[in-house]
Design an enzyme around this catalytic site. Structure first.
Site, PDB file in Angstrom:
ATOM      1  N   ASP A 154      10.216   5.590 -10.105  1.00 47.37           N
ATOM      2  CA  ASP A 154       9.825   6.170 -11.388  1.00 47.37           C
ATOM      3  C   ASP A 154      10.578   7.459 -11.685  1.00 47.37           C
ATOM      4  O   ASP A 154      10.897   7.756 -12.840  1.00 47.37           O
ATOM      5  CB  ASP A 154       8.313   6.435 -11.414  1.00 47.37           C
ATOM      6  CG  ASP A 154       7.507   5.167 -11.700  1.00 47.37           C
ATOM      7  OD1 ASP A 154       8.133   4.106 -11.895  1.00 47.37           O
ATOM      8  OD2 ASP A 154       6.270   5.248 -11.735  1.00 47.37           O
ATOM      9  N   LYS A 160      -0.662  -4.250  -3.147  1.00 45.08           N
ATOM     10  CA  LYS A 160      -1.969  -3.733  -2.698  1.00 45.08           C
ATOM     11  C   LYS A 160      -2.084  -2.278  -3.138  1.00 45.08           C
ATOM     12  O   LYS A 160      -1.643  -1.377  -2.449  1.00 45.08           O
ATOM     13  CB  LYS A 160      -2.123  -3.834  -1.183  1.00 45.08           C
ATOM     14  CG  LYS A 160      -3.503  -3.388  -0.702  1.00 45.08           C
ATOM     15  CD  LYS A 160      -3.592  -3.377   0.812  1.00 45.08           C
ATOM     16  CE  LYS A 160      -4.978  -2.947   1.280  1.00 45.08           C
ATOM     17  NZ  LYS A 160      -5.326  -1.581   0.896  1.00 45.08           N
ATOM     18  N   SER A 171       0.810  -1.219   0.000  1.00 51.41           N
ATOM     19  CA  SER A 171       0.000   0.000   0.000  1.00 51.41           C
ATOM     20  C   SER A 171       0.849   1.278   0.000  1.00 51.41           C
ATOM     21  O   SER A 171       1.540   1.562  -0.977  1.00 51.41           O
ATOM     22  CB  SER A 171      -0.946  -0.049   1.201  1.00 51.41           C
ATOM     23  OG  SER A 171      -1.910   0.972   1.141  1.00 51.41           O
TER      24      SER A 171
END
Length: 379
Positions: free
Chosen positions: A298, A312, A287
């Site tokens: 990224d 998740k 999460s």
């Protein structure tokens, strides 16, 4: 003539739409009648006497869990228990659990809790609690079985990947006090920060730790340890990601309602002044942990080291009900700056390093993942 023709076509479309809507409603009413009939048959003919109230609770929960592993029904009692647990101090085992294919699965054991000390690991499947089989029970029913008075013991049987025999753990319930942030200076030149959950004070604590570590003139870089961190507050994940970024998107959520789609961006100001950052993750990182690791990966701001994370990537909302219970319902999904979803995929590390041995313990001589990160920073 053209007007009449258009009106005729519009009338047909309207009639078709009405018939379709009426047909769908009729099917739903038939299903409701069928459900009532099944409930009546069970009440009259099932071999044992059935508590119809509990049957209805199970039916509601079954509906929600057919949507995804994270949606669930909470009875008034379990909802009250959840509110107690989120206050930061509670009696229990110290594990985050979820459902996978109808089986209760350990998402992550929390550091320094009875569960982590006993040896439970992320990815373990709980098959028996004391003498009760868990298969077929809802997540909330399993959680209720694990609850008990502080000082009482519980026996948990699990299945673990790569281990043929079932493992049995005897665990004593304790008061769980969640301390989400720990830090230390390693080799006098590496700032190590371990974050075990994302609660209301996590970002404030991490900011204080970074500012303190920054005072060391020999500091080469940072290690942010998110292993076995099951997540928590989205707002904290955004703030903590922002500490290491100068700009750019951090995360976005997409929901069924386009008006509720949102994006969050970093503000100027990297608290670490661009120093090398390594983030440690494992299967127990879920999460909010995946948002931080994924965003910084990224943006090529951090090197991700360890094992693939849990996967998740969805947002749950707790919606209270009239009976003082509640439903936990998935309302949106998280997306990383790259546009990729975390759901069921997780974050893949740049450098894969698996746990080295059965004696593996976080931040110790046997912690080969941390040791690898330290060597990487020291060249």
């Amino acid at each position: 003539m053209i007007l009449t023709k258009r009106f005729f076509i519009f009338s047909i479309i309207l009639l078709f739409t009405f018939q379709k809507s009426f047909s769908e409603n009729t099917d739903i009413y038939k299903k409701i009648d069928l459900f009532g009939e099944v409930l009546e048959k069970i009440s009259k003919e099932y071999v044992d006497e059935v508590d119809q109230s509990k049957s209805m609770d199970s039916a509601i929960n079954g509906l929600l869990q057919s949507l995804d592993p994270y949606s669930a029904y909470m009875t008034p009692e379990s909802f009250e228990g959840m509110q107690t647990e989120t206050s930061g101090e509670f009696g229990g085992l110290g594990i985050e659990v979820g459902m996978e294919a109808g089986v209760v699965k350990v998402i992550s054991p929390i550091d320094n809790t009875p569960a982590s000390k006993a040896g439970l690991k992320a990815g373990d499947y709980i098959v028996k609690i004391n003498n009760t089989q868990v298969q077929g029970k809802s997540l909330m029913q399993a959680v209720d079985l694990m609850r008990g008075p502080v000082g009482s013991s519980i026996e948990i049987t699990v299945r673990r990947r790569g281990v043929k025999k079932a493992l049995v753990f005897n665990i004593m319930r304790e008061v769980i006090q969640v301390q989400s942030v720990k830090s230390e200076l390693i080799d006098n030149n590496i700032g190590y920060i371990r974050l075990t959950s994302f609660n209301e004070n996590s970002s404030k604590q991490i900011k204080e730790k970074i500012n303190k570590l920054n005072k060391n003139k020999d500091l080469k870089g940072y290690i942010l340890d998110l292993r076995n961190n099951p997540g928590g507050l989205l707002s904290q994940a955004i703030k903590i990601s922002d500490f290491f970024l100068e700009n750019g998107e951090i995360v976005s959520t997409r929901s069924r309602q386009a008006s509720e789609n949102r994006k969050w961006f970093a503000k100027k100001g990297d608290l670490t002044n661009g120093k090398t950052l390594i983030i440690l993750i494992n299967y127990g990182s879920a999460s909010a942990s995946e948002i931080v690791a994924g965003a910084l990966k990224d943006h090529k701001r951090a090197i991700i080291l360890g094992e693939n994370s849990y996967g998740k990537g969805s947002v749950q909302s707790i919606i209270p009900l009239k009976n003082r219970g509640a439903i936990r319902l998935t309302i949106a999904k998280y997306y990383l700056p790259s546009g990729k979803s975390i759901s069921e995929v997780g974050v893949t590390p740049d450098i894969e390093v698996t746990e080295g041995s059965d004696d593996f313990k976080f931040n110790s001589e046997t912690d080969n993942q941390l040791n690898f990160a330290i060597k990487l920073l020291n060249g």
